[in-house]
Design a protein around this motif. Structure first.
Motif, short mmCIF file in Angstrom:
data_model
loop_
_atom_site.label_atom_id
_atom_site.label_comp_id
_atom_site.label_asym_id
_atom_site.label_seq_id
_atom_site.Cartn_x
_atom_site.Cartn_y
_atom_site.Cartn_z
N MET A 255 53.57 22.86 -6.89
CA MET A 255 52.77 21.41 -5.94
C MET A 255 52.22 21.95 -5.92
O MET A 255 51.41 22.67 -4.24
CB MET A 255 54.39 20.75 -5.46
CG MET A 255 53.04 19.23 -5.11
SD MET A 255 54.58 18.33 -2.96
CE MET A 255 55.73 18.11 -5.00
N ILE A 256 51.12 20.76 -6.21
CA ILE A 256 49.38 21.09 -4.79
C ILE A 256 48.78 19.56 -4.88
O ILE A 256 49.74 18.47 -5.86
CB ILE A 256 48.39 22.01 -5.98
CG1 ILE A 256 48.63 21.16 -6.53
CG2 ILE A 256 48.73 23.44 -6.13
CD1 ILE A 256 46.78 21.27 -7.68
N ARG B 57 35.29 22.76 -8.90
CA ARG B 57 35.45 22.84 -8.24
C ARG B 57 36.07 21.71 -6.91
O ARG B 57 35.79 22.87 -5.80
CB ARG B 57 34.04 23.36 -7.63
CG ARG B 57 33.21 24.30 -8.90
CD ARG B 57 31.99 24.55 -8.09
NE ARG B 57 31.79 25.20 -6.57
CZ ARG B 57 30.31 25.90 -5.92
NH1 ARG B 57 29.82 25.73 -6.56
NH2 ARG B 57 30.51 26.67 -4.81
N ALA B 58 37.06 21.27 -7.65
CA ALA B 58 37.50 20.33 -6.61
C ALA B 58 38.37 21.15 -5.93
O ALA B 58 39.57 22.42 -6.54
CB ALA B 58 38.68 19.62 -7.50
N SER B 59 38.90 21.14 -4.63
CA SER B 59 39.78 22.26 -4.08
C SER B 59 41.13 21.52 -3.67
O SER B 59 41.65 20.46 -3.41
CB SER B 59 39.02 22.25 -1.85
OG SER B 59 38.19 22.67 -2.22
N PHE B 60 41.97 22.49 -3.53
CA PHE B 60 43.46 22.14 -3.99
C PHE B 60 44.17 22.94 -2.62
O PHE B 60 43.74 23.72 -2.31
CB PHE B 60 43.95 22.11 -5.42
CG PHE B 60 44.30 23.37 -5.60
CD1 PHE B 60 45.75 24.13 -5.78
CD2 PHE B 60 43.10 23.67 -6.53
CE1 PHE B 60 45.11 25.26 -6.02
CE2 PHE B 60 43.30 25.44 -6.85
CZ PHE B 60 44.71 25.83 -6.75
N VAL B 61 45.33 22.33 -2.38
CA VAL B 61 46.42 23.59 -1.59
C VAL B 61 47.50 23.34 -1.75
O VAL B 61 47.96 22.44 -2.75
CB VAL B 61 46.72 22.92 0.60
CG1 VAL B 61 47.18 23.66 0.43
CG2 VAL B 61 44.89 22.31 0.80
N HIS C 190 45.71 28.44 -1.70
CA HIS C 190 44.32 27.23 -1.76
C HIS C 190 43.72 27.60 -2.57
O HIS C 190 43.67 28.97 -2.83
CB HIS C 190 43.79 27.35 0.00
CG HIS C 190 42.96 28.18 0.48
ND1 HIS C 190 42.15 29.09 0.07
CD2 HIS C 190 44.11 29.02 1.04
CE1 HIS C 190 41.93 29.89 0.85
NE2 HIS C 190 42.98 30.36 1.18
N GLY C 191 43.11 26.95 -3.60
CA GLY C 191 41.99 27.37 -4.21
C GLY C 191 41.00 26.67 -4.52
O GLY C 191 40.80 25.34 -3.72
#
Length: 134
Positions: A31-32, A75-79, A88-89
């Motif tokens: 899950m992110i 470039r949307a950040s996620f966890v 993260h990325g």
């Protein structure tokens, strides 16, 4: 496996609160979150084990891509979550119909690619040295 996005992922080191063990080689379901509130289930194939503290690029398939479409962009950040944040990325490319426009985030000028295929080269990874003006 359907490819909805290509993402850069870095696992948090064990000493910093990350996983105790690597993500094993093979299919991983996780899950992110893009917003810290709503989680999105995904599946990805890891071609090698990923140790805490390591990073890689991987293709992911979302269980409900229609729910991700309004949040994903270049470039949307996620966890990455596993009961707690374990990585993260950011998004390198996405292939989801009706995804939010992200052309303004592209580093090298305007975007000529129509949705759903917005993408950047791996050389534009956020780990690459930044030039002034970015």
């Amino acid at each position: 496996m359907r490819r909805d996005a290509t993402m850069y992922l870095r696992l948090i080191k064990t000493s910093e609160g990350g996983r105790q063990a690597p993500i094993p080689r093979g299919t991983f379901q996780g899950m992110i979150t893009f917003d810290g509130i709503h989680g999105h289930d995904f599946s990805a194939v890891f071609h090698k084990a990923l140790q805490p503290g390591e990073s890689l690029e991987l293709d992911v398939s979302f269980l409900s891509p229609d729910l991700v479409a309004g949040k994903i962009g270049l470039r949307a950040s996620f966890v990455l979550l596993d009961g707690q944040p374990i990585g993260h990325g950011h998004v390198l490319a996405y292939f989801i119909e009706n995804a939010k426009a992200a052309c303004s985030r592209i580093v090298h000028g305007s975007c000529a690619a129509p949705a759903p295929c917005h993408q950047r080269s791996a050389a534009d990874s956020m780990d690459a040295p930044r030039k002034s003006g970015r």
